[in-house]
Design a protein around this motif. Structure first.
Motif, mmCIF file in Angstrom:
data_model
loop_
_atom_site.group_PDB
_atom_site.id
_atom_site.type_symbol
_atom_site.label_atom_id
_atom_site.label_comp_id
_atom_site.label_asym_id
_atom_site.label_seq_id
_atom_site.Cartn_x
_atom_site.Cartn_y
_atom_site.Cartn_z
ATOM 1 N N UNK A 8 38.944 39.690 44.177
ATOM 2 C CA UNK A 8 38.993 41.293 43.834
ATOM 3 C C UNK A 8 39.890 41.982 44.658
ATOM 4 N N UNK A 9 40.109 42.936 43.664
ATOM 5 C CA UNK A 9 41.069 43.331 44.393
ATOM 6 C C UNK A 9 40.986 45.165 43.983
ATOM 7 N N UNK A 10 41.355 46.272 44.908
ATOM 8 C CA UNK A 10 41.304 47.434 45.414
ATOM 9 C C UNK A 10 43.007 47.983 45.306
ATOM 10 N N UNK A 11 43.743 47.960 44.058
ATOM 11 C CA UNK A 11 45.058 48.451 44.475
ATOM 12 C C UNK A 11 45.110 49.920 44.159
ATOM 13 N N UNK A 12 43.814 50.775 43.774
ATOM 14 C CA UNK A 12 44.232 52.099 43.080
ATOM 15 C C UNK A 12 42.939 52.850 44.229
ATOM 16 N N UNK A 13 42.681 54.050 44.464
ATOM 17 C CA UNK A 13 41.393 54.066 44.797
ATOM 18 C C UNK A 13 40.085 54.022 44.291
ATOM 19 N N UNK A 14 40.791 54.403 42.734
ATOM 20 C CA UNK A 14 40.083 54.540 41.777
ATOM 21 C C UNK A 14 39.848 53.329 40.950
ATOM 22 N N UNK A 15 40.095 52.460 41.013
ATOM 23 C CA UNK A 15 39.819 51.152 40.030
ATOM 24 C C UNK A 15 39.479 49.687 41.419
ATOM 25 N N UNK A 16 38.370 49.322 41.040
ATOM 26 C CA UNK A 16 37.771 47.917 41.785
ATOM 27 C C UNK A 16 37.666 46.953 40.761
ATOM 28 N N UNK A 17 38.014 45.778 40.850
ATOM 29 C CA UNK A 17 38.325 45.252 39.877
ATOM 30 C C UNK A 17 37.980 43.126 40.452
ATOM 31 N N UNK A 18 37.762 42.395 39.504
ATOM 32 C CA UNK A 18 36.855 41.319 39.841
ATOM 33 C C UNK A 18 36.789 40.407 38.905
ATOM 34 N N UNK A 19 37.540 39.703 39.388
ATOM 35 C CA UNK A 19 38.478 38.362 38.608
ATOM 36 C C UNK A 19 37.609 36.955 38.863
ATOM 37 N N UNK A 20 37.704 36.212 37.983
ATOM 38 C CA UNK A 20 37.151 35.123 37.586
ATOM 39 C C UNK A 20 37.953 33.838 37.393
ATOM 40 N N UNK A 21 38.454 32.899 38.370
ATOM 41 C CA UNK A 21 39.872 32.438 38.152
ATOM 42 C C UNK A 21 38.886 30.995 37.190
#
Lengths: 111, 111
Positions: free
Chosen positions: A66-79
């Motif tokens: 996961x990454x939270x580079x901006x407060x409004x966005x939360x990304x979930x990754x499957x490699x």
């Protein structure tokens, strides 16, 4: 006011492929979460974030990043997707008083 | 390990019946218990119960927190077909940032 928005809503992957689920919230909430929901298992926490630039593992983090580079966005990754990751994924953000607000879910199938 | 158990797992009733759903928990440093209703997509917030607010009511739905028994009930009176859904219970501990969910109770109200 859109609340919590998830994209995409549906996706089919082959084993080994990668993908990213995007969650966006417009409520200025600090806390955000990714859950997965499987039949008979309820909602299980994958990862969460207590603020921009921070992430932490939940109950079932393996195979996800996961990454939270901006407060409004939360990304979930499957490699490297596996059939066991076939599920419905829910993103949520949390109000200061404690309630979670959920997105409408993203249904992922891994063949 | 924190635990949230809901019962029954599924329930079928006739329109007009009254139902009681149960949620018991074992968490360290309990902070709050929340009830959600999930129809086809995202769970929607119903109630939050804390040590300072152990009873909530909204229309035909009501909920009580029993701090001594470490449990909560959700009552629905004069059920309607629109009450058919999965009802989720979640508990938050002071030591954590996330909600732990039970597996849910699937309620079907028949005409």
């Amino acid at each position: 006011n859109a609340g919590v928005t998830q994209t995409p809503k549906f996706r089919v992957l082959k084993t080994g492929q990668s993908m990213t689920l995007l969650c966006a919230q417009d409520m200025n909430h600090e806390y955000m979460y990714w859950y997965r929901q499987d039949p008979g298992m309820g909602l299980r926490l994958i990862h969460y974030s207590v603020g921009e630039g921070t992430t932490a593992k939940g109950e079932v983090p393996d195979g996800y990043n996961v990454s939270r580079l901006k407060k409004q966005n939360f990304l979930l990754g499957l490699e490297s997707a596996a059939p066991s990751q076939t599920s419905v994924y829910f993103c949520a953000s949390r109000r200061n008083t404690g309630e979670l607000f959920f997105g409408e879910g993203s249904r992922l199938t891994v063949l | 390990e924190d635990k949230v158990v809901q019962s029954p797992l599924s329930l079928v009733v006739h329109e007009g019946d009254t139902v009681t759903l149960n949620c018991s928990y074992e968490v360290t440093n309990f902070r709050s218990l929340l009830w959600y209703k999930q129809e086809k997509k995202a769970p929607t917030f119903l109630f939050m119960l804390t040590s300072s607010g152990i009873e909530k009511k909204s229309g035909r739905l009501s909920s009580i927190l029993d701090k001594k028994e470490l449990s909560s009930i959700l009552n629905i009176t004069a059920t309607q077909t629109g009450d058919s859904a999965i009802y989720l219970c979640a508990v938050e501990a002071n030591s954590g940032y996330a909600l732990n969910f039970g597996k849910g109770t699937s309620l079907l109200v028949t005409p």
